[in-house]
Design a protein around this motif. Sequence first.
Motif, short mmCIF file in Angstrom:
data_model
loop_
_atom_site.label_atom_id
_atom_site.label_comp_id
_atom_site.label_asym_id
_atom_site.label_seq_id
_atom_site.Cartn_x
_atom_site.Cartn_y
_atom_site.Cartn_z
N HIS A 53 -5.23 -32.04 55.96
CA HIS A 53 -5.44 -31.32 57.34
C HIS A 53 -4.51 -30.10 57.04
O HIS A 53 -3.68 -30.15 56.69
CB HIS A 53 -4.71 -32.19 58.62
N PHE A 54 -5.44 -28.98 57.50
CA PHE A 54 -4.69 -27.59 57.24
C PHE A 54 -4.83 -27.09 58.78
O PHE A 54 -5.64 -26.95 59.57
CB PHE A 54 -5.89 -26.78 56.55
N TYR A 55 -3.34 -26.49 59.06
CA TYR A 55 -3.13 -25.93 60.08
C TYR A 55 -2.35 -24.59 60.03
O TYR A 55 -1.38 -24.25 59.37
CB TYR A 55 -2.08 -26.82 60.80
N ARG A 56 -2.99 -23.51 60.60
CA ARG A 56 -2.66 -22.07 60.30
C ARG A 56 -1.75 -21.82 61.44
O ARG A 56 -1.91 -22.12 62.61
CB ARG A 56 -3.92 -21.41 60.36
N LEU A 57 -0.71 -20.86 60.97
CA LEU A 57 0.06 -20.25 62.10
C LEU A 57 0.67 -18.97 61.62
O LEU A 57 0.64 -18.70 60.39
CB LEU A 57 1.22 -21.19 62.69
N ARG A 58 1.20 -18.16 62.57
CA ARG A 58 1.87 -16.99 62.08
C ARG A 58 3.19 -16.94 62.62
O ARG A 58 3.74 -17.55 63.49
CB ARG A 58 1.07 -15.74 62.75
N VAL A 59 4.23 -16.37 61.88
CA VAL A 59 5.65 -16.19 61.91
C VAL A 59 5.89 -15.02 63.09
O VAL A 59 5.27 -13.95 62.82
CB VAL A 59 6.39 -16.11 60.93
N ASP B 174 4.57 -13.51 58.66
CA ASP B 174 3.80 -14.31 57.71
C ASP B 174 2.95 -15.20 58.18
O ASP B 174 2.87 -15.65 59.22
CB ASP B 174 4.90 -15.26 56.53
N ASP B 175 1.64 -15.30 57.30
CA ASP B 175 0.58 -16.08 57.60
C ASP B 175 0.85 -17.53 56.99
O ASP B 175 1.07 -17.49 55.64
CB ASP B 175 -0.80 -15.57 57.33
N LEU B 176 1.12 -18.35 57.42
CA LEU B 176 1.26 -19.76 57.00
C LEU B 176 0.18 -20.84 57.16
O LEU B 176 -0.45 -20.67 58.15
CB LEU B 176 2.69 -20.31 57.80
N THR B 177 0.30 -21.98 56.27
CA THR B 177 -0.67 -22.95 56.51
C THR B 177 0.24 -24.33 56.30
O THR B 177 0.93 -24.26 55.42
CB THR B 177 -1.55 -22.82 55.37
N VAL B 178 0.15 -25.13 57.02
CA VAL B 178 0.81 -26.58 57.01
C VAL B 178 -0.20 -27.39 56.64
O VAL B 178 -1.21 -27.52 57.30
CB VAL B 178 1.54 -26.74 58.43
N VAL B 179 0.10 -27.97 55.46
CA VAL B 179 -1.09 -29.18 54.66
C VAL B 179 -0.33 -30.38 55.14
O VAL B 179 0.79 -30.67 54.55
CB VAL B 179 -1.22 -28.56 53.17
N SER B 180 -1.32 -31.23 55.74
CA SER B 180 -0.63 -32.70 56.03
C SER B 180 -1.60 -33.64 55.38
O SER B 180 -2.77 -33.48 55.45
CB SER B 180 -0.24 -32.90 57.57
N THR B 181 -1.01 -34.58 54.75
CA THR B 181 -1.84 -35.55 54.13
C THR B 181 -1.12 -37.04 54.45
O THR B 181 0.22 -37.31 54.28
CB THR B 181 -1.82 -35.73 52.74
N VAL B 182 -1.77 -37.98 54.85
CA VAL B 182 -1.40 -39.35 55.09
C VAL B 182 -0.94 -39.94 53.45
O VAL B 182 -2.22 -40.11 53.07
CB VAL B 182 -2.25 -40.28 55.94
N GLU B 183 0.08 -40.63 53.71
CA GLU B 183 0.65 -41.11 52.20
C GLU B 183 0.59 -42.72 52.47
O GLU B 183 0.29 -43.34 51.40
CB GLU B 183 1.80 -40.68 51.93
#
Length: 159
Positions: free
Chosen positions: A18-24, A87-96
């Motif tokens: 899952h990719f979630y974009r945000l800006r600081v 900064d443009d950031l992306t949070v990458v989430s994976t279910v483990e």
Amino acid sequence: MVSGPPPFVPGVFVGAAHFYRLRVYFEDTDLSGIVYHANYLRYMERARSDMLRLAGIDQRAAMEAGEGAWAVTDLAIKYLRPAKLDDDLTVVSTVEAVRGASVIIAQRILRGQDELTPEVLTGGRVTAAFLSPEGRPRRQPAGWAERFTAIMNGETNPC
């Protein structure tokens, strides 16, 4: 002719991630323009909440129905590089891992538009347990574990 604001754009699933974009923004930083350490946890929380919503897991309905709510029971985070103002950031989430009453989600915060060489700023692993209204662990509502498993297996439409 303007018919209103454009639709809200949530994160997206790409395979098992899952990719979630945000800006600081200025409010995210300390006096030196570097993101305050607790805000990385906020970014990860927003991304997890978005991931659950996209997967069809209605946390609010579960709470309102008296079924219970998620609570973080374990958290590990590693700060590698600082994020900075604008900064443009992306949070990458994976279910483990998926268990009857809990789920483990790995998350990374990346900087950079170039998907071939994003810069990893922070990495974390969160265990969230589903708790009854009395605060005791309880099985996730029917279907949630299957949705998490679908995400973990890379199904792009886990609902």
